[in-house]
Design a protein around this motif. Sequence first.
Motif, mmCIF file in Angstrom:
data_model
loop_
_atom_site.group_PDB
_atom_site.id
_atom_site.type_symbol
_atom_site.label_atom_id
_atom_site.label_comp_id
_atom_site.label_asym_id
_atom_site.label_seq_id
_atom_site.Cartn_x
_atom_site.Cartn_y
_atom_site.Cartn_z
ATOM 1 N N PRO A 178 -3.288 52.941 75.930
ATOM 2 C CA PRO A 178 -2.955 54.362 75.699
ATOM 3 C C PRO A 178 -1.518 54.579 75.230
ATOM 4 C CG PRO A 178 -3.457 53.944 78.031
ATOM 5 C CD PRO A 178 -3.818 52.708 77.284
ATOM 6 N N LEU A 179 -0.599 53.739 75.703
ATOM 7 C CA LEU A 179 0.795 53.881 75.241
ATOM 8 C C LEU A 179 0.897 53.517 73.765
ATOM 9 C CD1 LEU A 179 2.820 52.425 78.255
ATOM 10 C CD2 LEU A 179 2.853 54.775 77.407
ATOM 11 N N VAL A 221 7.909 45.523 68.488
ATOM 12 C CA VAL A 221 8.289 46.411 69.593
ATOM 13 C C VAL A 221 7.286 46.259 70.741
ATOM 14 C CG1 VAL A 221 8.589 48.809 70.323
ATOM 15 C CG2 VAL A 221 9.461 48.073 68.106
ATOM 16 N N PHE A 222 5.982 46.269 70.403
ATOM 17 C CA PHE A 222 4.975 46.171 71.470
ATOM 18 C C PHE A 222 4.959 44.779 72.105
ATOM 19 C CE2 PHE A 222 3.725 50.108 69.549
ATOM 20 C CZ PHE A 222 3.433 50.867 70.668
ATOM 21 N N GLU A 223 5.262 43.770 71.304
ATOM 22 C CA GLU A 223 5.383 42.419 71.884
ATOM 23 C C GLU A 223 6.520 42.369 72.888
ATOM 24 O OE1 GLU A 223 3.667 40.000 68.016
ATOM 25 O OE2 GLU A 223 5.796 39.833 68.509
ATOM 26 N N ARG A 224 7.635 43.015 72.510
ATOM 27 C CA ARG A 224 8.784 43.012 73.431
ATOM 28 C C ARG A 224 8.481 43.793 74.706
ATOM 29 N NH1 ARG A 224 14.613 43.220 70.269
ATOM 30 N NH2 ARG A 224 14.118 41.592 68.779
ATOM 31 N N ILE A 225 7.734 44.901 74.544
ATOM 32 C CA ILE A 225 7.372 45.688 75.742
ATOM 33 C C ILE A 225 6.641 44.780 76.720
ATOM 34 C CG2 ILE A 225 5.917 47.558 76.621
ATOM 35 C CD1 ILE A 225 6.423 49.079 74.081
ATOM 36 N N LEU A 226 5.697 44.002 76.200
ATOM 37 C CA LEU A 226 4.922 43.111 77.070
ATOM 38 C C LEU A 226 5.802 42.005 77.639
ATOM 39 C CD1 LEU A 226 1.389 42.469 75.599
ATOM 40 C CD2 LEU A 226 2.041 43.688 77.667
ATOM 41 N N LYS A 227 6.587 41.424 76.765
ATOM 42 C CA LYS A 227 7.390 40.273 77.182
ATOM 43 C C LYS A 227 8.390 40.666 78.268
ATOM 44 C CE LYS A 227 10.115 36.559 75.138
ATOM 45 N NZ LYS A 227 10.908 36.174 73.984
ATOM 46 N N TYR A 228 8.994 41.824 78.092
ATOM 47 C CA TYR A 228 10.043 42.234 79.022
ATOM 48 C C TYR A 228 9.569 43.331 79.970
ATOM 49 C CZ TYR A 228 12.910 39.650 75.731
ATOM 50 O OH TYR A 228 13.433 38.670 74.924
ATOM 51 N N ARG A 229 8.252 43.395 80.205
ATOM 52 C CA ARG A 229 7.731 44.513 81.000
ATOM 53 C C ARG A 229 8.353 44.593 82.385
ATOM 54 N NH1 ARG A 229 3.735 40.744 80.422
ATOM 55 N NH2 ARG A 229 2.763 39.852 82.285
ATOM 56 N N SER A 230 8.699 43.431 82.955
ATOM 57 C CA SER A 230 9.233 43.481 84.313
ATOM 58 C C SER A 230 10.630 44.090 84.346
ATOM 59 C CB SER A 230 9.251 42.088 84.926
ATOM 60 O OG SER A 230 10.052 41.253 84.132
ATOM 61 N N SER A 231 11.272 44.206 83.180
ATOM 62 C CA SER A 231 12.608 44.787 83.188
ATOM 63 C C SER A 231 12.566 46.314 83.055
ATOM 64 C CB SER A 231 13.438 44.201 82.052
ATOM 65 O OG SER A 231 12.940 44.651 80.821
ATOM 66 N N ALA A 238 4.452 51.695 84.359
ATOM 67 C CA ALA A 238 4.580 51.082 85.689
ATOM 68 C C ALA A 238 3.378 50.168 85.947
ATOM 69 C CB ALA A 238 4.691 52.152 86.758
ATOM 70 N N ALA A 239 2.192 50.605 85.490
ATOM 71 C CA ALA A 239 0.993 49.776 85.658
ATOM 72 C C ALA A 239 1.097 48.518 84.797
ATOM 73 C CB ALA A 239 -0.246 50.578 85.278
ATOM 74 N N VAL A 240 1.606 48.665 83.566
ATOM 75 C CA VAL A 240 1.781 47.499 82.690
ATOM 76 C C VAL A 240 2.753 46.518 83.348
ATOM 77 C CG1 VAL A 240 2.629 46.706 80.440
ATOM 78 C CG2 VAL A 240 1.310 48.815 80.589
ATOM 79 N N ARG A 241 3.800 47.083 83.917
ATOM 80 C CA ARG A 241 4.803 46.254 84.599
ATOM 81 C C ARG A 241 4.154 45.443 85.719
ATOM 82 N NH1 ARG A 241 8.949 46.384 88.693
ATOM 83 N NH2 ARG A 241 11.005 45.980 87.790
ATOM 84 N N ALA A 242 3.155 46.063 86.363
ATOM 85 C CA ALA A 242 2.451 45.378 87.448
ATOM 86 C C ALA A 242 1.296 44.529 86.897
ATOM 87 C CB ALA A 242 1.955 46.402 88.459
ATOM 88 N N ASP A 243 1.408 44.133 85.635
ATOM 89 C CA ASP A 243 0.466 43.209 84.985
ATOM 90 C C ASP A 243 -0.905 43.806 84.675
ATOM 91 O OD1 ASP A 243 2.348 41.302 84.775
ATOM 92 O OD2 ASP A 243 1.611 40.052 86.429
ATOM 93 N N ASP A 244 -1.075 45.131 84.744
ATOM 94 C CA ASP A 244 -2.319 45.756 84.276
ATOM 95 C C ASP A 244 -2.121 46.046 82.787
ATOM 96 O OD1 ASP A 244 -4.581 47.141 83.785
ATOM 97 O OD2 ASP A 244 -4.223 48.748 85.246
#
Lengths: 184, 288
Positions: free
Chosen positions: A25-26, A55-65, A13-19
């Motif tokens: 840690p994930l 996978v981690f690139e996609r997590i960042l790229k699509y974090r808002s989803s 949730a924090a990553v999603r909010a751009d932190d």
Amino acid sequence: MTLTSTSDEELMAAVRADDLDQLVPLFERYHGPLFNYLTRLTNDRDLSEDLTQTVFERILKYRSSYQPTQPFKAWVYQMARNVHADHWQRQQKLRVADTDVEDVERTGALRGGAFSQMRVSNSHDDLHEALNLLPVPQREILVLNRFQGFGYEEIGKLLGCTAEAARVKAHRALQALRKIYFAN
Amino acid sequence: MKTPELSACHELEALLPAYVEHSLPAAEAARVAAHLPNCPSCQLQVTQLRALTNDLDAALPEVPRTVLRANFMAMLEEQKQLLKPDAAVAKPVAAPAQPEAKVVSMWPTAGLNTWMRVAASIVLIATGVLLGRNLHWGPQGSTEVATAASDSNQQTHTQLARALTPANGQVVSASDRIQLVNNSTKETEPGDATVQVLLNTLNFDPNPNVRLATCEALYRLRADPRVREGLVHALSVQTDPNVQITLIDMVVSMQVRRAVPQLEKLSKRPDALPVVRAQAEAGIGKLI
């Protein structure tokens, strides 16, 4: 300072909010298991490192989803499955393109590549060799169940079937592996 | 011919993995336990399954090289740098608080049960019937619709195309076009030219309700590969929020993963409603 570790979902949730730092840690929690999962599916360590990175690139790229209500583990494994499936499809397309060319030399080179791939797998231990002879869906279910510690309920959700169906599939895969493993 | 022992073995084979992992119900476990002492073949299977389980448990995990961590950290730093100027620009123009909006999916999402699908089809059929009744009240429409309904079995795609496009100068009303679209998929099979006609309607019909009905008709023909292509394309051109949300629901429900780039664009389109952007984001989350 609190000693309780932050949950995956809170971190995401924090990553999603751009932190973005909260992804570290994930990464520490998941990169090993994901690499393991992908290596057992592809039997290729270098490729699996690339796919894990994807996978981690996609997590960042699509974090808002990411929906904070969904379990992070299920989300990230679903993503890893898709990354693997995309890679598989690309490979298939390459193979089709090669056949279209009908270039004898290239076909020869491909076969040579396939054999060298087999030699690599021969250097692994018997169990891995037997696992690699299973069809990917069966291999995947065993990897999730035996190496990744997924329960049948979780596997069912990931594969889109019931827990009972996942259990039956896992047992079938285990029987198939047994036949290969003890073939000689 | 099978001996009783052999067929018993065959039947028990599926139970042996669960027996080994002690997850069989007591009655079945007792059945296996009673069979084992008399059957060397099943005994061997159990021994092998135990050995295999032990070997699987003892297998060491694959460990990545440290380069993976280094690459990840580099990628993270890059992303953080990208974020910085954005954040500086974004802060002064703080977006006004957007009202919470809930979107209810018209299409069953991946994990939903069959009964939900059945319920959804009943609602769809009921809507169709209601719509049909309403249409019969119109003096002009009634004859056309009656013809459309009675001829639906022989209706060819060219007739449908002619009726749906106002090229012949005679404009068919929107409600009649909806009816035509609804009837179009009753007797068609995947591969039918109707798909192309419907895709054209989805792209060019001026009325959003006709386009919505077309979405539903196309969903029924989803086995045709052109439908997936067409929906991805439509995502980039449709501007009506209802059509946009319907399309998002459809690509998610049909697991059209190549729609992700279009969903991404949609989730960032400034002219799209917040609810559409949120739905697009949620859709990406389910497809990636």
